[in-house]
Design an enzyme around this catalytic site. Structure first.
Site, mmCIF file in Angstrom:
data_model
loop_
_atom_site.group_PDB
_atom_site.id
_atom_site.type_symbol
_atom_site.label_atom_id
_atom_site.label_comp_id
_atom_site.label_asym_id
_atom_site.label_seq_id
_atom_site.Cartn_x
_atom_site.Cartn_y
_atom_site.Cartn_z
ATOM 1 C CG HIS A 25 -0.537 0.360 2.487
ATOM 2 N ND1 HIS A 25 -0.225 -0.575 3.450
ATOM 3 C CD2 HIS A 25 -0.305 1.559 3.069
ATOM 4 C CE1 HIS A 25 0.165 0.035 4.550
ATOM 5 N NE2 HIS A 25 0.135 1.336 4.350
ATOM 6 C CG ASP A 35 0.238 -3.953 2.808
ATOM 7 O OD1 ASP A 35 0.828 -3.514 1.802
ATOM 8 O OD2 ASP A 35 -0.523 -3.244 3.499
ATOM 9 C CB SER A 51 2.824 1.821 6.358
ATOM 10 O OG SER A 51 1.559 1.487 6.808
HETATM 11 N N1 ARG Z 1 -4.610 0.779 7.577
HETATM 12 C C1 ARG Z 1 -3.315 0.761 6.984
HETATM 13 C C2 ARG Z 1 -2.715 2.164 7.028
HETATM 14 O O1 ARG Z 1 -3.170 2.979 7.751
HETATM 15 C C3 ARG Z 1 -3.343 0.208 5.600
HETATM 16 C C4 ARG Z 1 -4.029 1.047 4.582
HETATM 17 C C5 ARG Z 1 -3.996 0.535 3.185
HETATM 18 N N2 ARG Z 1 -5.035 -0.408 2.908
HETATM 19 C C6 ARG Z 1 -6.305 -0.081 2.586
HETATM 20 N N3 ARG Z 1 -7.181 -1.019 2.401
HETATM 21 N N4 ARG Z 1 -6.713 1.167 2.462
HETATM 22 O O2 ARG Z 1 -2.110 2.720 6.168
HETATM 23 N N1 GLU Z 2 -1.060 1.557 7.528
HETATM 24 C C1 GLU Z 2 -0.448 2.634 8.241
HETATM 25 C C2 GLU Z 2 0.516 3.453 7.385
HETATM 26 O O1 GLU Z 2 0.394 3.547 6.219
HETATM 27 C C3 GLU Z 2 0.213 2.106 9.423
HETATM 28 C C4 GLU Z 2 -0.818 1.609 10.289
HETATM 29 C C5 GLU Z 2 -1.043 2.555 11.431
HETATM 30 O O2 GLU Z 2 -1.618 3.632 11.258
HETATM 31 O O3 GLU Z 2 -0.565 2.136 12.476
HETATM 32 O O4 GLU Z 2 1.375 4.098 7.868
#
Ligand code: ARG
Ligand code: GLU
Length: 776
Positions: free
Chosen positions: A85, A221, A655
């Site tokens: 991502h 991921d 991330s």
């Molecule tokens: N929650 C994770 C972050 O904050 C992954 C986000 C990417 N994935 C998604 N389905 N939007 O970045």
């Molecule tokens: N998916 C998040 C990012 O892109 C990290 C997950 C979180 O927020 O802890 O940084």
């Protein structure tokens, strides 16, 4: 002075309860603050092996990826590991219906096939220094907010001029503890970063938004990039002849995996936390701000979702944008629930009571800090309508109506002309060509029109943000428009902004003609009117109140540290390099349910829904699974591990951070947190705050067995720390110690890296980085 006070307090406070988990620590202070605790938790490394200025250490493998994610070097050829991502925008930018890398994955067979990504950079941290004294020289408590800031700005400018830097180095200075301490970061930035490999979305984004922020998780991921350098291993702009970068250190990868209770360390660039807010601020967030922005995104997402399900082209165009909007929408929902479930407001109230008790027991403390809590109360109350309006404005005008991005470019084009005439206009126009191109590649005005009519209506009915609601209603009345649908029809039927060619035609005329045309455009006119109400009635006052709040927050932070000398305080995240550590650990999301911290490929298969947009699984993966053909990557009992959970305190920006074991090897890749614990940005609670990582063995399995890209695995250094120590299974390689690679001399004569310009527009050197799937 102050600096010294903080440091003394730090040293005193190294006797704390062994909780683990909470805190995002500065790598150069681990020795003083954390080393003992980390070793008690099982770490075999020394603080010096994690951060050292003089020799290769773990920090030399940690890379700020494009400024929005973390990545790490995993070979002596500059191979970078980060999240799918995080690289999503880049993968998407190379994707078309014919070469669908999002759908099918991408694997370069050799260096020549690796794909360049203009605008993407990889930044290393060379050293971190305390510059508090220089930054606060001449600053006194009697100064007002503005005066104080201007002295600090002067100090910063002087410090930047007076600091000697090596070739290619830049200096970045950031406030910590809300302005009580300052650290400088010497950085080196590489601008040639190429895409090497990415699994298909069915693996890299498995579970998509349904599983986002959730456990149990089964997402692979990850994506691979590579840093390229000039002839002497120095930073260089993209050039065919650049060579793979040879790092000071890279992370070996452990094939032994993790078990519940194992020590883990996460190294990266967490973006932002607000752990020391007063209760009144948290209450405002939970009761006012979060519900408003959740509702706005909810409405926008419903429209996008319906359209994306209709056809494949729209899905490709909007997948990344959808993921970005959905990401924080879901996060805020979890955050609110978590803050309520963990009684964050009661905790804040108790802390404030304790704080007041300390103040009441000391006249000096009382006179220094006695005004803070009541002032917070009145300032946040005053702020409420402004902060709400600001969120409406940003979410609706600045974020979810896509065409407003082009309106913004046009506005800046006009102001470039006002400032610098035709030269300014032409220069800015040139910079716009990339952003305009990538905007329209993924733009569908029909969808945007629906978003426009739905969201302007919400704006016009914005509860608690009367001024901006009135501005929308006035606009309708003033223009004889019946309702928001009619507004959308009118604006979208006649605006040139929806069409790339019309926009290009317009801006390619003489500046005078172009500006006349832009100013007469119905969408532009609409946006200008709404914008000017916002600027006149909201933005200025918001900034004023907010800067008073920030100043108060600085004093509150100082007061907390002074009032509770036995507590160990960590500085809120601010996109600088941090270390956080914890253990592999499950949790109880709800009464009667316990989550195990490890998942396997069996869980992928259990979630598998053929043809589904989120839960489909590639055939080849099904085949490998049916044959249990896991290569060297399975667990001792023959399972294929996929993800694991830990009690490491992480946030957005972490991330792509490596999960590092007790010996300094990579065991996983951080990519998410659990939904119940997303309030850790405001109120970390060890009972339910967990980060989610992909198991390194799954990554290797996908690269090697699934994609057949074993040549990439050969480049890495695989180790068996557990079996090595017990002496059972022998491994060819030595572990533990950081692996310094050769570091050819850097050419001191080449020019420094150019920074991104102030207004956030790309400079000539630095083109726009496309969306990534993480985003807020
Ligand atoms: N929650 C994770 C972050 O904050 C992954 C986000 C990417 N994935 C998604 N389905 N939007 O970045
Ligand atoms: N998916 C998040 C990012 O892109 C990290 C997950 C979180 O927020 O802890 O940084």
């Amino acid at each position: 002075m102050k600096n010294r006070i903080l440091l003394v307090l730090f040293l005193l406070s190294t006797t704390f309860s062994l909780r683990g988990g909470e805190g995002m620590w500065l790598p150069q202070l681990l020795k003083a603050l954390n080393e003992g605790e980390m070793q008690t938790m099982g770490m075999k490394l020394t603080a010096e092996q994690i951060y050292s200025v003089n020799q290769g250490s773990l920090k030399d493998a940690i890379v700020h990826f494009g400024g929005f994610c973390t990545s790490e070097v995993i070979s002596d050829q500059g191979l970078l590991l980060t999240n799918h991502h995080c690289g999503y925008g880049q993968i998407q930018s190379h994707t078309s219906l014919e070469k669908n890398y999002i759908k099918n994955g991408f694997w370069a067979k050799n260096l020549q096939e690796e794909l360049a990504n203009p605008g993407l950079f990889a930044r290393f941290i060379v050293r971190i220094d305390d510059v508090t004294e220089a930054m606060l020289a001449g600053v006194s408590d009697k100064m007002g907010t503005k005066e104080r800031q201007s002295q600090i700005d002067k100090n910063m400018a002087a410090l930047k001029v007076n600091t000697k830097l090596g070739a290619f180095e830049e200096l970045m200075i950031r406030p910590f503890y809300h302005g009580n301490q300052y650290f400088s970061f010497t950085t080196v930035t590489y601008n040639d970063v190429r895409l090497v490999g990415a699994p298909p979305e069915m693996i890299g984004k498995f579970g998509a938004d349904t599983d986002n922020w959730e456990w149990p998780r089964h997402t692979g991921d990850f994506a691979l990039f590579r840093i390229y350098a000039g002839p002497n291993n120095e930073p260089a702009e993209y050039n065919e002849n650049n060579k793979p970068y040879n790092p000071k250190h890279f992370l070996p990868i452990s094939l032994d995996g993790v078990e519940e209770g194992d020590f883990t360390l996460i190294f990266g660039f967490p973006g932002r936390t607000n752990q020391y807010l007063p209760g009144v601020a948290v209450k405002q967030l939970v009761e006012t701000v979060n519900p408003a922005r959740i509702a706005i995104r909810d409405a926008a997402l419903k429209i996008l979702d319906a359209e994306m399900r209709k056809d494949e082209k729209t899905k490709i165009q909007y997948a990344s944008k959808f993921a970005r909007i959905a990401n924080y929408w879901k996060k805020w929902i979890g955050e609110n629930q978590g803050l309520i479930a963990t009684n964050a407001l009661d905790k804040k109230a108790n802390l404030e009571k304790e704080f007041e008790a300390v103040l009441n027991s000391s006249l000096t403390m009382k006179s220094k800090y006695g005004d803070i809590l009541p002032k917070f109360e009145s300032l946040y109350n005053e702020l409420e309508p402004y902060v709400l309006s600001r969120n409406y404005y940003n979410e609706i005008m600045g974020r979810n109506i896509e065409a407003m991005r082009i309106v913004g470019y046009m506005r800046r084009l006009i102001s470039a002309h006002e400032k610098n005439g035709k030269t300014g206009y032409d220069k800015f126009k040139e910079r716009l060509s990339g952003p305009i191109e990538s905007f329209y590649k993924n733009y569908n005005p029909k969808i945007d029109q629906q978003v426009f009519s739905t969201l302007t209506k919400m704006y016009g009915n914005a509860d608690g943000a009367k001024e901006i609601a009135a501005s929308m209603q006035n606009y309708l009345m003033g223009n004889g428009i019946r309702d928001y649908e009619q507004l959308a029809q009118k604006v979208f039927a006649n605006s040139m902004i929806l069409d790339k060619n019309k926009v290009l035609q317009t801006i390619n005329q003489s500046p005078e003609d172009a500006i006349k045309k832009i100013k007469g455009d119905p969408l532009f006119k609409f946006a200008s009117e709404i914008n000017s109400t916002y600027q006149d009635k909201i933005a200025g006052r918001y900034t004023e109140i907010n800067s008073e709040i920030n100043d108060l927050q600085r004093r509150y932070m100082e007061g907390l540290i002074e009032a509770f000398p036995d507590k160990r305080f960590w500085p809120d995240a601010n996109s600088t390099m941090r270390v956080t550590y914890g253990k592999v650990q499950g949790y109880q999301p709800r009464d009667g349910i316990t989550y195990n911290p490890l998942t396997t490929l069996d869980g992928v298969i259990a979630k598998y829904k053929p043809g589904d947009y989120e839960f489909d699984v590639p055939k080849k993966l099904l085949q490998l699974n049916a044959l249990r053909d896991y290569g060297d990557y399975a667990t001792a009992d023959g399972k294929m591990p996929v993800c694991f959970l830990g009690s490491n305190h992480t946030t957005g920006g972490n991330s792509g951070s490596p999960a590092i074991d007790a010996n300094g090897n990579l065991v996983g890749l951080n990519f998410d947190r659990v939904w119940e614990g997303t309030m850790s940005d405001i109120n970390y609670d060890p009972s339910i705050c967990r980060n989610i990582m992909v198991d390194a063995r799954y990554i290797l399995f996908i690269i090697d067995k699934y994609a057949g890209a074993g040549h990439l695995v050969k480049e890495m250094k695989l180790v068996h720390p557990r079996t090595d120590m017990s002496g059972n299974k022998s491994s060819k390689k030595k572990l533990n110690k950081p692996v310094p690679a050769k570091q050819p001399g850097i050419n001191p004569k080449s020019k420094r890296q150019k920074a991104i310009s102030k207004d956030g527009m790309p400079t000539k050197e630095q083109k726009v980085v496309p969306y990534n799937g993480g985003g807020r």
